[in-house]
Design an enzyme around this catalytic site. Structure first.
Site, PDB file in Angstrom:
ATOM      1  N   SER A 164       0.793  -1.224   0.000  1.00 52.34           N
ATOM      2  CA  SER A 164       0.000   0.000   0.000  1.00 52.34           C
ATOM      3  C   SER A 164       0.829   1.280   0.000  1.00 52.34           C
ATOM      4  O   SER A 164       0.330   2.331  -0.367  1.00 52.34           O
ATOM      5  CB  SER A 164      -0.960  -0.002   1.185  1.00 52.34           C
ATOM      6  N   HIS A 181      -5.485  -4.334  -2.251  1.00 56.44           N
ATOM      7  CA  HIS A 181      -5.331  -3.249  -3.220  1.00 56.44           C
ATOM      8  C   HIS A 181      -5.400  -3.744  -4.670  1.00 56.44           C
ATOM      9  O   HIS A 181      -5.164  -2.963  -5.593  1.00 56.44           O
ATOM     10  CB  HIS A 181      -3.996  -2.527  -3.015  1.00 56.44           C
ATOM     11  N   LYS A 231     -12.323  -1.202  -0.714  1.00 54.90           N
ATOM     12  CA  LYS A 231     -11.506  -0.422  -1.635  1.00 54.90           C
ATOM     13  C   LYS A 231     -12.180  -0.390  -3.014  1.00 54.90           C
ATOM     14  O   LYS A 231     -13.189   0.273  -3.169  1.00 54.90           O
ATOM     15  CB  LYS A 231     -10.073  -0.966  -1.644  1.00 54.90           C
TER      16      LYS A 231
HETATM   17  C1  LIG Z   1      -6.836  -1.816   3.423  1.00 54.07           C
HETATM   18  C2  LIG Z   1      -6.162  -3.080   3.744  1.00 54.07           C
HETATM   19  C3  LIG Z   1      -6.647  -3.936   4.742  1.00 54.07           C
HETATM   20  C4  LIG Z   1      -7.813  -3.559   5.619  1.00 54.07           C
HETATM   21  O1  LIG Z   1      -9.006  -3.708   4.937  1.00 54.07           O
HETATM   22  P1  LIG Z   1     -10.368  -3.318   5.663  1.00 54.07           P
HETATM   23  O2  LIG Z   1     -11.402  -4.106   4.964  1.00 54.07           O
HETATM   24  O3  LIG Z   1     -10.523  -1.857   5.515  1.00 54.07           O
HETATM   25  O4  LIG Z   1     -10.221  -3.731   7.098  1.00 54.07           O
HETATM   26  C5  LIG Z   1      -6.013  -5.143   4.933  1.00 54.07           C
HETATM   27  N1  LIG Z   1      -4.934  -5.490   4.201  1.00 54.07           N
HETATM   28  C6  LIG Z   1      -4.430  -4.690   3.255  1.00 54.07           C
HETATM   29  C7  LIG Z   1      -3.247  -5.131   2.473  1.00 54.07           C
HETATM   30  C8  LIG Z   1      -5.025  -3.459   2.999  1.00 54.07           C
HETATM   31  O5  LIG Z   1      -4.512  -2.656   2.055  1.00 54.07           O
END
Ligand SMILES: *Cc1c(COP(=O)(O)O)cnc(C)c1O
Length: 394
Positions: free
Chosen positions: A182, A210, A241
């Site tokens: 990320s 992502h 996302k």
């Molecule tokens: C955003 C993200 C999460 C968390 O996801 P949520 O559904 O918002 O809890 C977990 N792992 C990665 C790699 C992320 O980028």
């Protein structure tokens, strides 16, 4: 409140205020989209994970409204009691199909999915080998399990292989990686990771938060991007996302894996079920993501355009294709100062500094969406162009 605890918290907050400063959440107005209201002004938004622009899609919102009408807002019960509605199962099937797995199980977030995964599968006879830049939820989930753990330097698959050999006697060795990281938007070297896992009889776990919906010709994620759809043993991901951006997470894999999680995974069992309206919206988002490769094509074109524009302006932009664009502004408060200058130009993007990224690797993270118009991308490039004055003055 207890005086001793209060005293300690105040002292620690003072210390934090004096050193890193206290984080303040930005209050934003308006629905998620390529522009957001901040302090009575509209800013072009390069800070959300809404890569396909589905958070504002009328079909997604209609699906939420329909589910809300039919099933109400909340179910006030866990999945294992009376919290399961038909839409939960439909969504699980939709996720499994999207990522090319036999089955999938929903959690209320990917953070929860990662907290519930490792503890359910592993014991002290097992070893987890984890990339140093893995997401916080993976780190915490691994900690919650009783497995031994070893962190390998980011992307250092030679080091990973040494650990695989060293722990050859373990019952299971799990290789754990983000599909897309990320902070840098770099994509894990899945072909070699798959090959290593297969050769060493290890289990490959990929958190594709992502990448789901974003990479691959049908949005299947990192594995599909490399022509390896269905080859990852355990896949976790988020619905928060690209897939509508509301909330929810999942684990996908073989039927026995998913069934095991339904039986024993604590954040699946001991929490309220996902609101049906969110499940309905995510299912609609998945259907759109699958049938509309043009959204991914637009996203790729937008990303390529802005990457090139920022590069041509003289910014350090590490090569890549993912809509996460790290604009490196190393040292001191440079990244913060440039982000503030962008804000004044009507562009919202955040500076990342220590401890989120290592000192000396400060940057602004720009996140592109298929929903950005050419005008909005040009506005961002122009703002970055004018912000070069900040660099000149530093
Ligand atoms: C955003 C993200 C999460 C968390 O996801 P949520 O559904 O918002 O809890 C977990 N792992 C990665 C790699 C992320 O980028």
């Amino acid at each position: 409140m207890n005086a001793a605890l209060l005293h300690r918290l105040r002292a620690e907050l003072d210390e934090r205020r004096a050193t890193t400063g206290l984080r303040r959440d930005l209050v934003v107005s308006g629905a998620q989209g390529p522009a957001l209201g901040v302090g009575g002004e509209w800013l072009v938004n390069f800070a959300s994970n809404d890569y396909l622009g589905l958070a504002g899609d009328p079909e997604v919102l209609d699906a939420a409204r329909r589910a809300l009408r039919e099933t109400g807002l909340g179910v006030a019960a866990g999945r294992v009691l009376c919290g399961t509605r038909a839409v939960h199962g439909e969504l699980e099937a939709g996720i499994a199909e999207l990522v090319g797995a036999e089955d999938a199980v929903l959690y209320t977030s990917c953070f929860d999915a990662n907290l519930g995964l490792f503890d359910a599968l592993l014991g002290p006879q097992d070893v987890v080998l984890s990339d140093a830049l893995n997401h916080a939820s993976l780190i915490d989930g691994i900690r919650l399990s009783r497995a031994r753990r070893r962190v390998f330097a980011h992307g250092d698959l030679d080091e990973l292989e040494r650990h695989l050999t060293e722990f050859a006697g373990a019952r299971h060795r799990l290789i754990v990686t983000d599909g897309v990281f990320s902070m840098d938007g770099d994509v894990a070297a899945l072909p070699r990771l798959c090959e290593l896992a297969e050769r060493h009889d290890a289990v490959l776990v990929v958190d594709d938060s992502h990448a789901t919906g974003v990479l691959g010709t049908t949005g299947g994620g990192t594995a599909e991007h490399f022509g390896l759809k269905g080859r990852v043993d355990v896949l976790t991901g988020t619905l928060g996302k690209a897939l509508g951006g509301a909330a929810g997470g999942f684990v996908a894999g073989d039927r026995a894996l998913v069934e095991t999680l339904r039986q024993v995974s604590r954040p699946y069992i001991f929490t309220n079920a996902m609101a049906p309206a969110l499940a309905g919206a995510a299912l609609a988002a998945i259907r759109i993501a699958r049938r509309r490769p043009d959204l991914r094509e637009r996203l790729a074109a937008n990303t390529a355009w802005l990457r090139r524009a920022l590069h041509d302006l003289g910014y350090e932009v590490p090569p890549g294709e993912h809509p996460i664009i790290p604009v490196m502004l190393r040292g001191g408060t440079l990244a913060l100062d440039v982000a503030a200058a962008l804000r004044r130009e009507g562009v919202l993007a955040f500076a990342l500094s220590h401890p989120v990224v290592p000192a000396g690797e400060e940057r602004i993270r720009v996140q592109v969406s298929a929903a950005h118009t050419a005008g909005q991308l040009e506005r961002a490039a122009a703002a970055f162009g004018r912000a070069r004055a900040v660099l000149a003055g530093s």
